[in-house]
Design a protein around this motif. Structure first.
Motif, PDB file in Angstrom:
ATOM      1  N   TYR A 108      88.611  19.336  38.284  1.00  0.00           N
ATOM      2  CA  TYR A 108      89.978  18.952  37.946  1.00  0.00           C
ATOM      3  C   TYR A 108      90.772  17.546  37.576  1.00  0.00           C
ATOM      4  CZ  TYR A 108      90.683  24.359  37.603  1.00  0.00           C
ATOM      5  OH  TYR A 108      90.149  25.861  37.303  1.00  0.00           O
ATOM      6  N   PHE A 148      96.638  25.012  32.833  1.00  0.00           N
ATOM      7  CA  PHE A 148      97.694  24.707  33.888  1.00  0.00           C
ATOM      8  C   PHE A 148      99.192  24.077  32.957  1.00  0.00           C
ATOM      9  CE2 PHE A 148      95.666  25.595  38.462  1.00  0.00           C
ATOM     10  CZ  PHE A 148      95.038  25.671  37.900  1.00  0.00           C
ATOM     11  N   GLY A 149      99.961  24.410  33.992  1.00  0.00           N
ATOM     12  CA  GLY A 149     100.924  23.741  33.354  1.00  0.00           C
ATOM     13  C   GLY A 149     101.088  22.324  34.218  1.00  0.00           C
ATOM     14  N   THR A 150     102.819  21.500  33.710  1.00  0.00           N
ATOM     15  CA  THR A 150     102.619  20.247  34.410  1.00  0.00           C
ATOM     16  C   THR A 150     103.009  20.331  35.807  1.00  0.00           C
ATOM     17  OG1 THR A 150     104.895  20.156  33.419  1.00  0.00           O
ATOM     18  CG2 THR A 150     103.007  18.969  32.385  1.00  0.00           C
ATOM     19  N   PHE A 189      98.493  33.233  36.362  1.00  0.00           N
ATOM     20  CA  PHE A 189      97.936  32.511  37.864  1.00  0.00           C
ATOM     21  C   PHE A 189     100.040  31.849  38.102  1.00  0.00           C
ATOM     22  CE2 PHE A 189      93.991  33.641  37.909  1.00  0.00           C
ATOM     23  CZ  PHE A 189      93.940  34.153  37.322  1.00  0.00           C
ATOM     24  N   VAL A 200      89.174  32.811  39.587  1.00  0.00           N
ATOM     25  CA  VAL A 200      89.573  31.360  39.625  1.00  0.00           C
ATOM     26  C   VAL A 200      90.666  32.395  41.517  1.00  0.00           C
ATOM     27  CG1 VAL A 200      89.829  30.269  37.769  1.00  0.00           C
ATOM     28  CG2 VAL A 200      91.229  31.930  38.258  1.00  0.00           C
ATOM     29  N   THR A 220      97.143  14.776  36.644  1.00  0.00           N
ATOM     30  CA  THR A 220      98.623  13.973  35.840  1.00  0.00           C
ATOM     31  C   THR A 220      99.875  14.648  35.541  1.00  0.00           C
ATOM     32  OG1 THR A 220      98.042  14.200  33.137  1.00  0.00           O
ATOM     33  CG2 THR A 220      96.939  12.803  34.458  1.00  0.00           C
ATOM     34  N   MET A 221     101.059  13.603  36.549  1.00  0.00           N
ATOM     35  CA  MET A 221     102.214  13.891  35.529  1.00  0.00           C
ATOM     36  C   MET A 221     102.310  14.414  34.068  1.00  0.00           C
ATOM     37  SD  MET A 221     104.092  13.710  38.325  1.00  0.00           S
ATOM     38  CE  MET A 221     105.727  14.066  37.586  1.00  0.00           C
ATOM     39  N   MET A 222     102.235  13.895  33.558  1.00  0.00           N
ATOM     40  CA  MET A 222     102.004  14.401  31.758  1.00  0.00           C
ATOM     41  C   MET A 222     100.674  15.844  31.088  1.00  0.00           C
ATOM     42  SD  MET A 222     104.059  12.215  30.869  1.00  0.00           S
ATOM     43  CE  MET A 222     103.967  12.566  28.992  1.00  0.00           C
ATOM     44  N   ARG A 223      99.903  15.564  32.070  1.00  0.00           N
ATOM     45  CA  ARG A 223      99.558  16.862  31.336  1.00  0.00           C
ATOM     46  C   ARG A 223      98.945  17.867  32.368  1.00  0.00           C
ATOM     47  NH1 ARG A 223      96.685  14.835  26.710  1.00  0.00           N
ATOM     48  NH2 ARG A 223      95.043  16.970  27.206  1.00  0.00           N
ATOM     49  N   GLY A 224      99.826  17.957  33.198  1.00  0.00           N
ATOM     50  CA  GLY A 224      99.551  18.978  35.110  1.00  0.00           C
ATOM     51  C   GLY A 224      98.088  18.477  35.380  1.00  0.00           C
ATOM     52  N   LEU A 225      97.381  19.908  35.677  1.00  0.00           N
ATOM     53  CA  LEU A 225      95.992  19.688  35.260  1.00  0.00           C
ATOM     54  C   LEU A 225      94.917  20.410  35.048  1.00  0.00           C
ATOM     55  CD1 LEU A 225      94.715  19.699  38.980  1.00  0.00           C
ATOM     56  CD2 LEU A 225      94.998  21.924  38.454  1.00  0.00           C
ATOM     57  N   GLU A 226      94.042  20.090  34.559  1.00  0.00           N
ATOM     58  CA  GLU A 226      92.786  20.141  33.351  1.00  0.00           C
ATOM     59  C   GLU A 226      91.512  20.563  33.949  1.00  0.00           C
ATOM     60  OE1 GLU A 226      93.788  17.099  29.214  1.00  0.00           O
ATOM     61  OE2 GLU A 226      94.321  15.791  32.162  1.00  0.00           O
ATOM     62  N   LEU A 227      91.246  21.256  33.324  1.00  0.00           N
ATOM     63  CA  LEU A 227      89.705  21.855  33.829  1.00  0.00           C
ATOM     64  C   LEU A 227      88.698  20.748  33.346  1.00  0.00           C
ATOM     65  CD1 LEU A 227      87.806  23.300  35.428  1.00  0.00           C
ATOM     66  CD2 LEU A 227      87.068  24.558  33.350  1.00  0.00           C
ATOM     67  N   TYR A 238     100.024  28.772  41.746  1.00  0.00           N
ATOM     68  CA  TYR A 238      99.101  28.468  42.761  1.00  0.00           C
ATOM     69  C   TYR A 238     100.485  27.419  43.200  1.00  0.00           C
ATOM     70  CZ  TYR A 238      94.973  29.412  40.878  1.00  0.00           C
ATOM     71  OH  TYR A 238      93.563  29.631  40.298  1.00  0.00           O
ATOM     72  N   PHE A 265     102.645  25.091  40.439  1.00  0.00           N
ATOM     73  CA  PHE A 265     101.822  24.821  39.189  1.00  0.00           C
ATOM     74  C   PHE A 265     101.797  26.792  39.135  1.00  0.00           C
ATOM     75  CE2 PHE A 265     100.749  20.748  38.287  1.00  0.00           C
ATOM     76  CZ  PHE A 265     101.217  20.462  39.907  1.00  0.00           C
ATOM     77  N   LEU A 276      90.948  28.508  33.433  1.00  0.00           N
ATOM     78  CA  LEU A 276      92.537  27.903  33.415  1.00  0.00           C
ATOM     79  C   LEU A 276      92.802  26.625  33.261  1.00  0.00           C
ATOM     80  CD1 LEU A 276      93.321  29.321  37.147  1.00  0.00           C
ATOM     81  CD2 LEU A 276      93.141  30.381  35.155  1.00  0.00           C
TER      82      LEU A 276
END
Lengths: 117, 114
Positions: free
Chosen positions: B35, A107-109, A35, B100, B38-45, A37, A91, A105
């Motif tokens: 979610y 996600f990347g940074t 995906f 999603v 953060t800058m270091m880890r991106g988006l986390e569930l 975003y 993203f 999901l």
């Protein structure tokens, strides 16, 4: 281990030009989904495009297309004819297997895209 | 519908304090997700609910984090005690199904722990 890698923290492009945002992924599953975003400065996450691992053709949605190279495990987003409103964070995400019916999901940074006039 | 509503939009708190983030999902959506970005880890569930029941909380970083959904129109994410490393943007999202691609995100709460 990083499952989604976006190596470009920031990208610049001039209006009306095309831009490619890179994304590589790591999985041992045969069935997965990818995906993209968009997150504008207002903060919300907007779904752009989806590519299934078994889809033979690259996904396209208007000015967005996904350059899916399965052997290289890459799923780059191509935005054609950039517009000023495309400036945002982008993203890449991958669906993890789930037996709960929910698509979890990872996600990347992210990559920050700035479109200049 | 006004979309997914999160409050507050910004929160600054001192280390050790309790922080509560709030979310109102879109009416009729059976799934709600929290979610962290953060800058270091991106988006986390962190956690998600289906019909107000927590289904998967494996993303919750530690016991200092807890989430509740007392009814279909309200959820909270609580951090007690808060630490500087909790500073991030916390997003709530909801969807009618588990897909999603059909999830709508709120505008997020920017948390700063000093």
């Amino acid at each position: 281990a990083q499952k989604i890698t976006q190596t470009q923290p920031g990208m610049f492009v001039q209006e009306k030009e095309a831009v490619t945002l890179d994304c590589t992924y790591d999985t041992s599953d045969q069935s997965y989904g990818l995906f993209w975003y968009k997150q504008p400065s207002s903060g919300e996450m907007i779904f752009l495009i989806y590519q299934g691992s078994y889809d033979e053709q690259n996904a396209t949605e208007g000015r967005y297309s996904l350059n899916f190279q399965k052997a290289r495990k890459s799923a780059n987003l191509v935005i054609s004819a950039s517009q000023l409103g495309d400036s945002a964070m982008y993203f890449c995400a991958m669906r993890e297997p789930s037996n709960t019916g929910f698509q979890k999901l990872v996600f990347g940074t992210g990559t920050r895209l700035l479109v200049s006039p | 519908d006004a979309g997914v509503i999160q409050s507050p939009r910004h929160e600054v708190t001192e280390m050790g304090q309790e922080v509560t983030l709030r979310c109102k999902p879109i009416s009729g959506h059976d799934y709600l997700f929290w979610y962290r970005q953060t800058m270091m880890r991106g988006l986390e569930l962190l956690i998600y609910f289906n019909n107000n029941v927590p289904i998967d909380d494996s993303g919750m970083p530690e016991d200092r984090f807890s989430a509740k959904m007392p009814n279909a129109s309200f959820s909270t994410l609580k951090i007690q005690p808060s630490e500087p490393r909790d500073s991030a943007v916390y997003f709530c999202a909801s969807s009618k199904t588990g897909l999603v691609t059909e999830a709508f995100f709120g505008q997020g709460t920017r948390l700063t722990v000093v």
